[in-house]
Design an enzyme around this catalytic site. Structure first.
Site, PDB file in Angstrom:
ATOM      1  N   LYS A  97      58.713  35.573  45.997  1.00 25.31           N
ATOM      2  CA  LYS A  97      57.966  34.526  45.297  1.00 25.31           C
ATOM      3  C   LYS A  97      58.472  34.422  43.860  1.00 25.31           C
ATOM      4  CE  LYS A  97      54.207  34.402  42.922  1.00 25.31           C
ATOM      5  NZ  LYS A  97      54.613  33.413  41.912  1.00 25.31           N
TER       6      LYS A  97
ATOM      7  N   GLU B 259      58.260  46.866  37.539  1.00 19.74           N
ATOM      8  CA  GLU B 259      59.076  46.777  36.315  1.00 19.74           C
ATOM      9  C   GLU B 259      58.258  45.926  35.361  1.00 19.74           C
ATOM     10  OE1 GLU B 259      60.923  45.557  33.535  1.00 19.74           O
ATOM     11  OE2 GLU B 259      62.421  44.511  34.745  1.00 19.74           O
TER      12      GLU B 259
ATOM     13  N   CYS C  90      62.003  41.715  28.821  1.00 19.52           N
ATOM     14  CA  CYS C  90      61.150  42.906  28.884  1.00 19.52           C
ATOM     15  C   CYS C  90      61.716  44.033  28.022  1.00 19.52           C
ATOM     16  CB  CYS C  90      60.968  43.346  30.324  1.00 19.52           C
ATOM     17  SG  CYS C  90      62.502  43.433  31.223  1.00 19.52           S
TER      18      CYS C  90
ATOM     19  N   GLU D  52      53.287  43.635  23.502  1.00 18.14           N
ATOM     20  CA  GLU D  52      54.517  42.894  23.827  1.00 18.14           C
ATOM     21  C   GLU D  52      54.284  41.418  23.500  1.00 18.14           C
ATOM     22  OE1 GLU D  52      55.490  42.406  28.052  1.00 18.14           O
ATOM     23  OE2 GLU D  52      57.566  42.858  27.559  1.00 18.14           O
TER      24      GLU D  52
HETATM   25  P1  NAI Z   1      52.734  37.477  35.130  1.00 17.73           P
HETATM   26  O1  NAI Z   1      52.832  38.941  35.229  1.00 17.73           O
HETATM   27  O2  NAI Z   1      51.406  36.840  35.285  1.00 17.73           O
HETATM   28  O3  NAI Z   1      53.693  36.788  36.199  1.00 17.73           O
HETATM   29  C1  NAI Z   1      54.766  37.408  36.841  1.00 17.73           C
HETATM   30  C2  NAI Z   1      54.752  37.033  38.317  1.00 17.73           C
HETATM   31  O4  NAI Z   1      53.588  37.552  38.927  1.00 17.73           O
HETATM   32  C3  NAI Z   1      54.715  35.546  38.601  1.00 17.73           C
HETATM   33  O5  NAI Z   1      55.489  35.298  39.751  1.00 17.73           O
HETATM   34  C4  NAI Z   1      53.262  35.279  38.877  1.00 17.73           C
HETATM   35  O6  NAI Z   1      53.039  34.154  39.679  1.00 17.73           O
HETATM   36  C5  NAI Z   1      52.868  36.531  39.608  1.00 17.73           C
HETATM   37  N1  NAI Z   1      51.455  36.870  39.538  1.00 17.73           N
HETATM   38  C6  NAI Z   1      50.552  36.543  38.587  1.00 17.73           C
HETATM   39  N2  NAI Z   1      49.357  37.083  38.875  1.00 17.73           N
HETATM   40  C7  NAI Z   1      49.517  37.776  40.018  1.00 17.73           C
HETATM   41  C8  NAI Z   1      48.645  38.561  40.817  1.00 17.73           C
HETATM   42  N3  NAI Z   1      47.374  38.761  40.478  1.00 17.73           N
HETATM   43  N4  NAI Z   1      49.133  39.140  41.922  1.00 17.73           N
HETATM   44  C9  NAI Z   1      50.423  38.978  42.262  1.00 17.73           C
HETATM   45  N5  NAI Z   1      51.283  38.227  41.573  1.00 17.73           N
HETATM   46  C10 NAI Z   1      50.849  37.645  40.450  1.00 17.73           C
HETATM   47  O7  NAI Z   1      53.355  37.058  33.753  1.00 17.73           O
HETATM   48  P2  NAI Z   1      53.081  35.694  32.974  1.00 17.73           P
HETATM   49  O8  NAI Z   1      51.652  35.286  33.025  1.00 17.73           O
HETATM   50  O9  NAI Z   1      54.039  34.728  33.489  1.00 17.73           O
HETATM   51  O10 NAI Z   1      53.397  36.125  31.496  1.00 17.73           O
HETATM   52  C11 NAI Z   1      52.387  36.757  30.704  1.00 17.73           C
HETATM   53  C12 NAI Z   1      52.970  37.848  29.858  1.00 17.73           C
HETATM   54  O11 NAI Z   1      53.534  38.833  30.690  1.00 17.73           O
HETATM   55  C13 NAI Z   1      54.115  37.446  28.968  1.00 17.73           C
HETATM   56  O12 NAI Z   1      53.684  36.944  27.760  1.00 17.73           O
HETATM   57  C14 NAI Z   1      54.859  38.726  28.800  1.00 17.73           C
HETATM   58  O13 NAI Z   1      54.263  39.476  27.759  1.00 17.73           O
HETATM   59  C15 NAI Z   1      54.645  39.421  30.098  1.00 17.73           C
HETATM   60  N6  NAI Z   1      55.793  39.290  30.995  1.00 17.73           N
HETATM   61  C16 NAI Z   1      56.631  40.331  31.090  1.00 17.73           C
HETATM   62  C17 NAI Z   1      57.741  40.248  31.896  1.00 17.73           C
HETATM   63  C18 NAI Z   1      58.696  41.370  32.009  1.00 17.73           C
HETATM   64  O14 NAI Z   1      59.777  41.204  32.557  1.00 17.73           O
HETATM   65  N7  NAI Z   1      58.343  42.538  31.539  1.00 17.73           N
HETATM   66  C19 NAI Z   1      58.074  39.045  32.641  1.00 17.73           C
HETATM   67  C20 NAI Z   1      57.079  38.011  32.520  1.00 17.73           C
HETATM   68  C21 NAI Z   1      56.007  38.156  31.702  1.00 17.73           C
END
Ligand code: NAI
Length: 822
Positions: free
Chosen positions: A192, A266, A300, A397
């Site tokens: 996904k 991760e 990240c 972050e």
């Molecule tokens: P997120 O963690 O919500 O999204 C990442 C993925 O998880 C997306 O595919 C999303 O659809 C999915 N997702 C969201 N809620 C979920 C759930 N309850 N169960 C399973 N899958 C779920 O990240 P988001 O909202 O896009 O970004 C928010 C913050 O997260 C950013 O500001 C950043 O600080 C952090 N982030 C960190 C990343 C990294 O690589 N460490 C990557 C993306 C975001």
């Protein structure tokens, strides 16, 4: 602009990359996409779609399907159906498919780079030169592992159907990091993409179709977090691989607890960028630009915390500001742009809010004098100085182009500051002093350390975090273990349960007993028979004298201590201490204190100490065997084969003594002018909950594996038969294992295991008591400690044959990148 004017201003002119390859492809699909399930394109069953937008101009690009429960069911069905054939075709055939994927990525590289830039807003320079080439490299590299798997991982099996959830910051690269190792090792996947950036995953699905990948091996389902939740909760999925926010990672940990699903996370980071006073400051500032302004800081492992030695701080800050003034923010398709657009308004808002909060907490905010484009979502490069190590902007972050700067005076202070977050993903160290560089690399808690460089990635080098940055690695041989089950178990609990019921295994004949006495043949010896080293003086006994009361204590900090509650548990004819929450907390506290010094001991010293432990253990054989014989069979504990147990235990100690100075790292042949070496580092304090099946070997194997690698352990022995553990601490007392490195708390598992599992001072927990596995996983979520939940499985009885399985759980891999040359 005339040539004369250009020479006068030296400004960059626009150098736009044509959007055509991507827009033509979007038009050809009517700018609307279904789901890729079982090799076919399908409409979402609930008929819902959402828009994906171009962050550079806020205009819609396409309609994306929102997958619902019925779609996920279909995807799981397709992936399950595809498994058998995908495994049956063997490593070579899988290698050919992965090779074909790599070739297709290369052949379509311009199209993929443009599409990624349109959908994500990142500069074309990055998608073209970094993201897409790394994607191809990942598939090539894993084509190699598919080819070699049978030889390199003999006996290992694929996990099964993998649910993979990825973020929006490196959409295609994260897809490659997830799909390539899964496919190479014989798994099928349901991937996904993030809702903001689905397009390149859909283009990749078309590539899968084009190369004739068997239907169902790769399924791409689009949607938001709700779709993600459906994947995480689906019972037909055996493994979840997630990259994204720590918050969602926590939710996934909680949701999968006890489900038997294998999990890798991760998560976020707040990575330090350390500049020492002898660094080449111009290079360091250039590195800093790359560390924090690459991909708009939405990385990240972004070097988002600048830690600079006080004596050069002013110069470094001045150089950084001057460099920021020259950075160019604008149309991501322009090849002369440094910083593109922020992925979505919600992210832009989050960045602005956090910077504002920093200002309110006293930070000085610097931004260049120029303004960002008004169309689309842009944020200028930002530097926050005068921040406190504990302030919000130093700890949270931000995930945007925002750098916070702090100073330090000594290397030790630098390390303290560097490690002063809950994260541990990456670090960058800048100094011309090679000794200092490697010392800092060793002391910083991070999965990747770059020396005099930054943001180096390669498929050969495993990437992943320490602490709340998650667990598991992606890339390198270390990354393959996330997608396989070790011979004899080591995978999911569900799988191991299945294995324990395997009739073939149940009929496996017991190994020949080693030539050591058993409780039975000991009892046939005449009373007071001569044992070597034991005085043979008869002890006068009055017929009515009551036997001496023997209540065993707990073992904390190298001392036998009474349980805090003063209670004991009856085990056979003896009593053991009934530890409580306070005892567990005390044990963790002393283990934390002892671990630092123990990790600093040389591996050869640990080897010697373990051999000496084996020596003492052998001398304590008689009471140990007695303890084994005292198993409380009434409680349901399985019958113990004492001979086998004891022979195994000595062998175990020898094996881990031998391994302590041999379980070494690797040098990865990354395409990099320098050396990328890995170190297997201790995790910290490991909590061990023993099962009842192998009270001696099952106690000694995990303890020795963990301490051999420099961890300290807090052990909760088998509840039904804790007596070998109380004998063990008497052996430990006479050995050279420093106090606090092994702490033993006996008691009722339901009373003390939850405290251990929830304790933030524990860095990893291994639970071999199947009754408590789910609860341990659930309670681990606080500090996202690594968990290893395994049933009573064969390998625990035979760790000598497979020590590396335990050792891998006892370590975390750090990759250190060191350039060579000028
Ligand atoms: P997120 O963690 O919500 O999204 C990442 C993925 O998880 C997306 O595919 C999303 O659809 C999915 N997702 C969201 N809620 C979920 C759930 N309850 N169960 C399973 N899958 C779920 O990240 P988001 O909202 O896009 O970004 C928010 C913050 O997260 C950013 O500001 C950043 O600080 C952090 N982030 C960190 C990343 C990294 O690589 N460490 C990557 C993306 C975001």
């Amino acid at each position: 602009m005339s040539v004369t004017e250009i020479f006068q201003t030296m400004d960059w002119g626009p150098a736009p990359e044509a959007a055509a390859p991507a827009t033509e492809w979007l038009d050809a699909h009517g700018r609307k996409f279904g789901l890729f399930i079982g090799g076919e394109w399908r409409e979402p069953q609930e008929g819902r779609f959402f828009e994906t937008l171009n962050p550079a101009n806020a205009k819609p690009l396409a309609q994306i399907a929102q997958a619902g429960a019925a779609d996920i069911d279909r995807a799981v069905e397709a992936a399950t159906k595809a498994l058998k054939e995908w495994q049956a075709i063997g490593g070579h055939a899988r290698a050919r498919y992965l090779y074909a994927l790599a070739r297709q990525v290369q052949k379509n590289s311009r199209f993929l780079a443009v599409l990624e830039t349109l959908d994500n807003g990142k500069p074309i320079r990055e998608t073209r030169d970094i993201d897409v080439p790394l994607v191809a490299r990942h598939f090539y590299y894993h084509a190699g592992w598919a080819q070699l798997m049978e030889a390199e991982l003999p006996g290992y099996r694929p996990v099964g159907v993998c649910g993979q959830i990825i973020p929006w910051n490196f959409p295609l690269l994260m897809l490659a990091w997830k799909i390539a190792p899964a496919l190479a090792t014989g798994n099928t996947v349901i991937l996904k993409p993030a809702e903001f950036t689905s397009l390149t995953a859909l283009a990749f699905a078309e590539i899968c179709e084009r190369i004739g990948l068997p239907p169902g091996v790769v399924n791409v389902v689009t949607g938001d977090g709700e779709t993600g939740k459906l994947i995480v909760g689906h019972p037909g999925i055996h493994k979840i691989a997630f990259t994204g926010s720590t918050e969602v990672g926590r939710m996934i940990r909680t949701k999968t607890a006890g489900s038997g699903k294998k999990l890798s996370l991760e998560l976020g980071g707040k990575s330090p960028f350390l500049i020492f006073d002898d660094a080449d400051l111009d290079s360091a500032v250039e590195g800093l630009v790359d560390a924090i302004w690459f991909n708009q800081g939405q990385v990240c492992c972004a070097g988002s915390r600048l830690l600079v030695q006080e004596s050069v701080a002013e110069r470094v800050i001045a150089k950084t500001k001057a460099r920021m003034e020259k950075l160019r923010v604008g149309d991501p398709l322009d090849k002369a742009i440094d910083i593109g657009a922020i992925v979505a308004p919600v992210q832009l808002q989050r960045i602005s809010t956090l910077v504002e909060q920093g200002r309110q907490e006293g930070a000085e905010v610097f931004q260049p004098s120029w303004a960002c484009p008004k169309e689309g979502w842009f944020y200028p490069p930002t530097l926050l100085t005068h921040v406190e190590p504990a302030s919000t902007v130093s700890q949270i972050e931000i995930f945007g182009p925002v750098l916070v700067a702090m100073t330090f005076r000594t290397p030790s202070e630098a390390v303290e500051l560097a490690n002063n977050t809950v994260y541990g993903l990456a670090a960058s160290v800048w100094t011309e002093n090679v000794n200092l560089a490697h010392e800092i690399a060793a002391r910083v808690k991070a999965g990747t350390v770059w020396i005099n460089c930054t943001n180096q990635f390669d498929a050969a080098s495993g990437f992943g975090g320490y602490r709340e940055s998650g667990f598991g690695r992606e890339g390198g041989k270390e990354g393959l273990y996330e997608y396989v089950i070790a011979p004899g178990g080591g995978g999911s609990l569900k799988d191991e349960r299945r294995m324990t019921r395997d009739p073939e295994r149940e009929n496996t004949p017991a190994r020949e007993a080693p030539h050591t006495p058993t409780p039975q043949n000991l009892s046939t010896l005449a009373p007071n028979a001569q044992f070597p080293g034991v005085a043979n003086t008869p002890i006068p006994q009055h017929p009515n004298t009551p036997p001496l009361d023997r209540t065993h204590k707990l073992y904390i900090g190298g001392k036998q201590v009474r349980p805090d509650g003063g209670l004991s548990l009856q085990v056979g004819e003896q009593e053991v201490g009934r530890g409580n929450r306070k005892d567990v907390r005390n044990a963790v506290e002393v283990a934390i204190a002892a671990q630092k010094g123990w990790a600093a001991a040389t591996p050869s010293l640990r080897t010697q100490i373990l051999y000496y432990l084996a020596e003492n253990l052998e001398a304590a054989m008689a009471p140990m065997l007695g303890a084994l014989g005292g198993a409380d069979l009434a409680s349901g504990a399985p019958a113990i084969d004492a001979d086998r147990e004891f022979g195994a235990a000595i062998g175990v100690v020898f094996t881990f003594a031998a391994k302590a100075d041999k379980f070494d790292g690797l040098v990865h042949p990354a395409p990099f002018k320098g050396v990328v070496y890995t170190q297997n580092e201790p995790i910290g304090v490991v909590g061990i909950v023993c099962g009842d099946g192998a009270p001696l070997a099952g106690l000694i194997a995990p303890i020795c594996a963990a301490i051999a690698m420099g961890n300290a352990v807090v052990v909760i022995p088998s509840e039904a038969n804790p007596l070998p553990a109380v004998e063990l601490y008497r052996v430990l007392d006479t050995s050279d294992v420093p106090g606090g490195v092994v702490d033993i708390v006996t008691g009722r598992h339901d009373e003390i295991v939850p405290t251990l599992a929830a304790h933030d001072g524990i860095d990893a927990i291994w639970c071999f008591d199947p009754k408590l596995g789910a609860e341990v996983e659930r309670l681990s979520v606080g500090n996202l400690k690594q968990t290893w939940v395994a049933g009573e499985i064969d390998w625990l009885r035979d760790p000598v044959a497979r020590p590396d399985l335990l050792l891998r759980h006892a370590t975390q891999v750090k990759n250190v990148w060191t350039p060579i040359g000028e």
